[in-house]
Structures are given as structure tokens and as C-alpha cells.
Write a protein that holds these residues in place. Structure first.
Motif, PDB file in Angstrom:
ATOM      1  N   ARG A 143       0.826  -1.205   0.000  1.00  0.00           N
ATOM      2  CA  ARG A 143       0.000   0.000   0.000  1.00  0.00           C
ATOM      3  C   ARG A 143       0.861   1.255   0.000  1.00  0.00           C
ATOM      4  NH1 ARG A 143      -3.156  -3.004   3.803  1.00  0.00           N
ATOM      5  NH2 ARG A 143      -2.346  -1.745   5.535  1.00  0.00           N
ATOM      6  N   TYR A 155      -4.340   4.230  -1.725  1.00  0.00           N
ATOM      7  CA  TYR A 155      -3.974   3.430  -0.547  1.00  0.00           C
ATOM      8  C   TYR A 155      -5.216   2.810   0.087  1.00  0.00           C
ATOM      9  CZ  TYR A 155      -1.958   2.543   4.135  1.00  0.00           C
ATOM     10  OH  TYR A 155      -1.542   1.960   5.313  1.00  0.00           O
ATOM     11  N   GLN A 156      -6.275   3.592   0.241  1.00  0.00           N
ATOM     12  CA  GLN A 156      -7.488   3.093   0.887  1.00  0.00           C
ATOM     13  C   GLN A 156      -8.247   2.105  -0.001  1.00  0.00           C
ATOM     14  OE1 GLN A 156      -8.058   3.513   3.950  1.00  0.00           O
ATOM     15  NE2 GLN A 156      -6.697   5.224   4.432  1.00  0.00           N
ATOM     16  N   GLY A 184      -6.671  -0.986   0.458  1.00  0.00           N
ATOM     17  CA  GLY A 184      -7.004  -1.481   1.784  1.00  0.00           C
ATOM     18  C   GLY A 184      -8.329  -2.216   1.815  1.00  0.00           C
ATOM     19  N   PHE A 226     -10.620  10.829  -0.655  1.00  0.00           N
ATOM     20  CA  PHE A 226      -9.815  10.102   0.337  1.00  0.00           C
ATOM     21  C   PHE A 226     -10.596   9.865   1.620  1.00  0.00           C
ATOM     22  CE2 PHE A 226      -7.099  10.673   4.143  1.00  0.00           C
ATOM     23  CZ  PHE A 226      -6.425   9.469   4.093  1.00  0.00           C
ATOM     24  N   TRP A 228     -11.965   6.248   2.944  1.00  0.00           N
ATOM     25  CA  TRP A 228     -11.472   5.822   4.253  1.00  0.00           C
ATOM     26  C   TRP A 228     -12.647   5.478   5.166  1.00  0.00           C
ATOM     27  CZ3 TRP A 228      -8.219   9.458   7.935  1.00  0.00           C
ATOM     28  CH2 TRP A 228      -7.629   8.687   8.934  1.00  0.00           C
ATOM     29  N   ARG A 259     -14.230   2.205   3.955  1.00  0.00           N
ATOM     30  CA  ARG A 259     -13.383   1.046   4.275  1.00  0.00           C
ATOM     31  C   ARG A 259     -13.570   0.618   5.730  1.00  0.00           C
ATOM     32  NH1 ARG A 259      -6.789   1.182   4.966  1.00  0.00           N
ATOM     33  NH2 ARG A 259      -6.581  -0.988   5.656  1.00  0.00           N
ATOM     34  N   ARG A 260     -13.562   1.566   6.627  1.00  0.00           N
ATOM     35  CA  ARG A 260     -13.707   1.233   8.043  1.00  0.00           C
ATOM     36  C   ARG A 260     -15.096   0.688   8.366  1.00  0.00           C
ATOM     37  NH1 ARG A 260      -9.518   0.811  11.713  1.00  0.00           N
ATOM     38  NH2 ARG A 260      -7.805   2.172  11.089  1.00  0.00           N
ATOM     39  N   HIS A 308     -13.108   0.883  14.399  1.00  0.00           N
ATOM     40  CA  HIS A 308     -13.521   1.306  13.063  1.00  0.00           C
ATOM     41  C   HIS A 308     -14.465   2.505  13.144  1.00  0.00           C
ATOM     42  CE1 HIS A 308     -11.524  -2.082  11.370  1.00  0.00           C
ATOM     43  NE2 HIS A 308     -12.387  -2.987  11.802  1.00  0.00           N
ATOM     44  N   ALA A 332     -12.258  10.492   9.858  1.00  0.00           N
ATOM     45  CA  ALA A 332     -12.507  10.630   8.420  1.00  0.00           C
ATOM     46  C   ALA A 332     -13.707  11.509   8.101  1.00  0.00           C
ATOM     47  CB  ALA A 332     -12.680   9.239   7.796  1.00  0.00           C
TER      48      ALA A 332
END
Length: 559
Positions: A12, A107-108, A111, A151, A155, A158-159, A171, A179
Motif C-alpha cells: 500500500r 492506498y485506501q 485497503g 480520500f 477511508w 473502508r472502516r 472502526h 474521516a
């Protein structure tokens, strides 16, 4: 070390570094080499500059029309402006900001796939299709708010995806406490995400809790995920009200969206249904296969272990699109393709759900309502991974085509001028070239004023248009602007306050909100009885004003 031996974290971070270098390089090519700059990006750089280098430097000079994060994070870079003035004049500090956040979005996206344990090759391919989408490349490099907004939303999604299966409270803390709160300080659209996430988490917790107090548990989780975002909403509104007298300047100020729409003749006359159709067409251009991917994901995940994970991206990304469709159909926003850019990470995230789960990432603290971790062991055929990739891959060329449409992409289609033959002709090509030349005239005016070597506080200007001149100047302290505490007194009597020049724009369209025009309605035409025309500068940029520089009358000698 072989690439396959790298840990997920290192992969990542490697992807982040490569994406950042790529987006920053595109930003340099676009903005420094070719001067293709979108006005809102340059305005954010100007806001950061005003905090440090204006005649009256203070934090509140960052302004309250835009939410502050995109300008605030540029302040350290803008502080280096004396070393490289073009980094500010050509908004390259904004390019670096966008590159960092869009690389973070890559990156996310990685992820999301790695958290679910899907094969690395599939995960990398989906992330690459996201990162190389033309719209993502452009907004990952141009200094607009889209990159940080994407972003923070990815993020958050994702959580929440992982919280739906492992019930790990960490999370919720990250998604809501970090976020979403920062997402609201990036774009007002995040209010819809904060509300949707709170509703989703509350319903999920209430349904999971078999025993009392179900309502209290649901309320606690809802506050945990949506409370920080709500505090951002309240805090920003209170700060704006205390300093400007307006809690929501973006909507009620003379410089806000509603005022701009009114100044430009209002939103296009159409029915709400026409607005919905236009919006759906816009986000379909960016993610044309979004609907088939959602359908596939629902069929693939329905009632399999961890199937509630799919609900999170549908709620989070769907809330943003629904907000944009609603506001545009009500005539409250502009017909800009970029407002629907969240459809691209939406499609990428959903594609991960078209294939089986692998071993999920180990949670920091598994909650009481965790569900089974993974699908039963199986060996899907290769086509099960190939087909979703091919369906997602269709989005990139269609998005590139959409960006060439003047109707749907008025801010992006000018990119064609950078790629067209120098001897190309036609009205469309001329319009594109004028878009690409935006703010070139303003940079020339700034250089002209700099050569005059005027003292501080010599030029009266309103950044409604003049921000592009102020940010390009090597001596921004020579401008007197509305954020200065003595602006009104100086505006009322420029001669007595030793103002030498006034920058004037036509008193029509957005120019009607210019403070100089409000005080001296005939300034642009006649000098308003306070100044004499010294210079007129026709503008090379599309939809930019013809500038007039007026010399302020000198005080009469005492009799």
C-alpha cells in the motif's frame, strides 16, 4: 525481495508513493508548464496566501465560503513561496495537496481489497483501474477539493465495511471521529455521508443487539460515528457566524453558490426530472458500469458470510450521489461533472464484492456482534475475477470521453487544447484554448503592478475576481482586500487613505458582488468620480473579465 513477498502494508505504501509522484508530475505539467488552472483551485491557494502574506495576516483570512481544509493544509507549502513564486502563482501547492490525498485514496482502495483477503493480483488491478481513470488523474493533480474528499469518503467506507462484520469499535472511531469530521471540513457534501453513516450504524446495532438496552446501544454507536462530523458542522458554522455574521456563508454570502447562480442568471430553467436525468447521465459517464457491478455484487454476496459488508459502500457512496442529484435537480449547484466523481471509487469498491471473501484482516478488538469471518474454502474459476475487472475497465475510456463534452464537462473539456494540434481551428478549439489560458492575463497584470514597486496598501481590490492577480503578485501586501479590518474605511475614502489604484471589473454577473462596484456602481465605466482610467487589459481567458486599472485622484491641496 520479491514483490509477492512484500507485506500488504508495504504494498500500500509503495502504491501511495508511485501514485503521488505520478499525480504531482501531471500537476506540474498541467499548471506550471501549461498554466491550465481551475479557478477554485487557485482561489484556495490565494486563501492560504492571505493567512501568511496579506496586508493583515490572520487565520480568519482563509475565508468562510469554502470549507477550510484544502487551503489550510497548503499553508506550510505557501510559506515557501518566496523561494519559488510560481508554486503559488500557478497553484502547484494545490497540485501537491491533491496528489497526497488522491494517492491516499489509492492506498485506501487497496485497503478495502486487502482487508477482505481477496487475491493480491485482483486487488492491485482494481486499484490501478481506479488510479488511472482520467478523471482521477486530473483531480489528483489540479488542487481542487475532490482528492481530499474522495480520500476521506473511501477511508470512511473502508472502516465501516469491516465494522459490519467484526463489530470492532475502533472502526467507528476512525470512520466517524477522524474521516467524516475531516470530510465535512473539505466539502459540504459530507453532511449527507455523516447522516447516512449514523442511520446505518444505528439500525445495524439495533438489529444485532438481542437484549436490552438495544436503543441505548444503537444511540451510542450512532453518536460515535456521526457525532464528530456533527461537531465539525456546528463548529464551522459558529466560527463563521462569530467572524462574518453568517453561519453558512457558502449559501447566504454575496460570494456563495446561491449568489453566484443568481448573478449568472440562475440555474438552467428545467424541471426537477430534467435535473435528475442530467445528474444520472453525468455520473454514468464517470462510472458507466456502476449499476451492473452493484447488481453482480448483490447477487454474489447475498446471504453469504459477511454479506452486510456490502451495505456500507452502498450507503456511504450512495449518499454522496443522492445529495448531488438532489441539489442539482433543485437548482442549487452547477452542472459540473466533477460533482459526481465519487461514482468512480464507488464502482471500484463495489467490484471487490463481486468475488468471494478471503481471510479477513484481524480486528483490534472483535465486538460482541461479529459475524463469520470468511466464505467457505473454494477455488473460483479465473473468469470469476476477470469479468468484474473487464466490466470496471470500461469506465476509464468512457470517463475520458465524458471529459471532452462541453455540455457535461465545462471545466474539463479545455484539456483538449493541450493535446490538439497547434494549427487546429474552429470555435470549439478556440474555446478550449481560452480555457487553457485562464489567468494568464492576470499573471501579466500582477507582473505589471510588481514592476511599479508600490508601497503596502496601495491598491484596492476585491478577491471575487482579483484573487488571481493577488496570488500571482510577488508583493501581495500592496493590496487592500475585504479581509483587512480597515477595508471599509479605506473603501469609503481611498484618497485620504493613500490608495493609488483600484482594480475594476464590469458591474455585471459575478462583478455585481465586487465590493468596489457595490460602493462605486459606475467605477468600471467612469471611475466613480474617485479615479481616472490608466490601463485596460483584454482577457485571454474564457469567461474572465476585461480588467481596468484606475488611478485614484490625489487629494486637493488645502486652500
Amino acid at each position: 525481495m520479491r514483490f509477492t513477498a512484500l507485506t500488504d502494508s508495504r504494498v500500500r505504501w509503495l502504491a501511495f508513493a508511485v501514485a503521488f509522484i505520478g499525480y504531482a508530475s501531471v500537476g506540474y505539467w498541467l499548471q506550471v508548464r501549461h498554466g491550465f488552472i481551475i479557478g477554485d483551485a487557485l482561489a484556495r491557494v490565494a486563501a492560504a496566501q492571505s493567512v501568511l502574506f496579506s496586508r493583515s495576516p490572520h487565520v480568519a483570512a482563509i475565508g468562510f465560503i469554502f470549507t477550510p481544509l484544502t487551503a489550510a493544509v497548503q499553508i506550510p507549502l505557501v510559506a515557501l513561496a518566496p523561494l519559488w513564486p510560481d508554486a503559488v502563482a500557478r497553484a502547484f501547492t494545490g497540485s501537491l495537496m491533491s496528489a497526497v490525498f488522491m494517492a491516499g485514496a489509492v492506498y485506501q482502495i487497496l485497503g478495502i481489497g486487502m482487508d477482505r483477503g481477496v487475491p493480491r493480483g485482483f486487488t492491485l488491478t482494481i486499484a490501478a483501474l481506479f488510479a488511472l481513470n482520467p478523471m482521477i488523474i486530473f483531480y489528483g493533480s489540479n488542487g481542487m477539493s475532490e482528492a481530499p474528499f474522495i480520500f476521506f469518503i473511501v477511508w470512511s467506507a473502508r472502516r465501516l465495511i469491516m465494522w459490519m462484520v467484526d463489530d470492532d469499535v475502533h472502526h467507528l472511531v476512525v470512520a466517524g471521529g477522524v474521516a467524516m469530521g475531516l470530510a465535512y471540513l473539505t466539502r459540504y457534501d459530507a453532511a449527507a455521508v455523516i447522516a447516512a453513516a449514523g442511520f446505518l450504524v444505528a439500525i445495524t446495532t439495533f438489529a444485532r443487539a438481542a437484549k436490552s438496552p438495544r436503543f441505548k446501544r444503537a444511540l451510542m454507536d450512532m453518536v460515535l460515528v456521526s457525532g464528530p462530523g456533527f461537531l465539525s458542522f456546528i463548529g464551522w458554522a459558529v466560527a463563521s457566524w462569530l467572524i462574518t455574521g453568517l453561519a453558512f456563508a457558502q449559501f447566504s454570502s454575496q460570494y456563495g453558490n446561491s449568489a453566484i447562480l443568481a448573478q449568472e442568471g440562475g440555474a438552467p430553467k428545467s424541471s426537477m426530472w430534467d435535473g435528475i436525468v442530467y445528474s444520472v447521465a453525468s455520473f454514468s459517464l464517470l462510472a458507466v458500469t456502476l449499476a451492473p457491478l452493484i447488481g453482480w455484487a448483490v447477487v454474489a454476496r447475498w446471504r453469504r458470510p459477511g454479506w452486510p459488508m456490502l451495505v456500507a459502500p452502498l450507503a456511504i457512496f450512495g449518499a454522496v450521489l443522492a445529495f448531488q442529484v438532489y441539489t442539482f435537480s433543485k437548482g442549487a449547484t452547477f452542472p459540473f461533472l466533477r460533482y459526481y466523481i465519487i461514482a468512480i471509487p464507488f464502482a471500484a469498491a463495489v467490484t471487490f464484492f463481486c468475488v468471494p471473501n478471503g481471510p479477513l484482516r484481524k480486528p483490534t478488538r472483535r465486538g460482541n456482534y461479529a459475524v463469520p469471518e470468511a466464505d467457505p474454502p473454494q477455488r473460483p474459476r479465473r473468469w470469476a475475477y476477470l469479468v468484474p475487472v473487464l466490466i470496471l475497465a470500461v469506465c476509464a475510456p468512457v470517463a475520458g470521453f465524458g471529459m471532452s463534452s462541453q455540455k457535461y464537462a465545462p471545466q474539463e473539456y479545455g484539456l483538449g487544447a493541450l493535446l490538439a494540434s497547434p494549427d487546429a481551428t474552429g470555435q470549439r478549439n478556440l474555446d478550449q484554448r481560452r480555457l487553457a489560458a485562464a489567468f494568464s492575463t492576470e499573471r501579466e497584470i500582477a507582473a505589471y503592478l510588481d514592476r511599479m514597486q508600490l508601497p503596502d496598501g496601495s491598491i484596492l481590490a476585491d478577491p471575487v475576481y482579483a484573487f488571481s492577480i493577488i496570488v500571482a503578485s510577488r508583493h501581495p501586501r500592496m493590496f487592500v482586500v475585504p479581509s483587512d479590518p480597515d477595508f471599509v474605511a479605506i473603501l469609503n475614502d481611498p484618497t485620504a487613505n493613500k490608495i493609488r489604484y483600484m482594480l475594476a471589473v464590469p458591474n455585471k454577473g459575478r462583478g455585481t458582488s465586487d465590493a468596489l462596484n457595490l460602493r462605486y456602481p459606475t467605477l468600471y465605466e467612469t471611475g466613480g468620480n474617485v479615479a481616472t482610467l490608466e490601463l485596460e487589459a483584454p482577457n485571454d481567458g474564457k469567461d474572465q473579465p476585461v480588467w481596468r486599472l484606475y488611478r485614484v485622484h490625489e487629494a486637493l491641496p488645502a486652500s
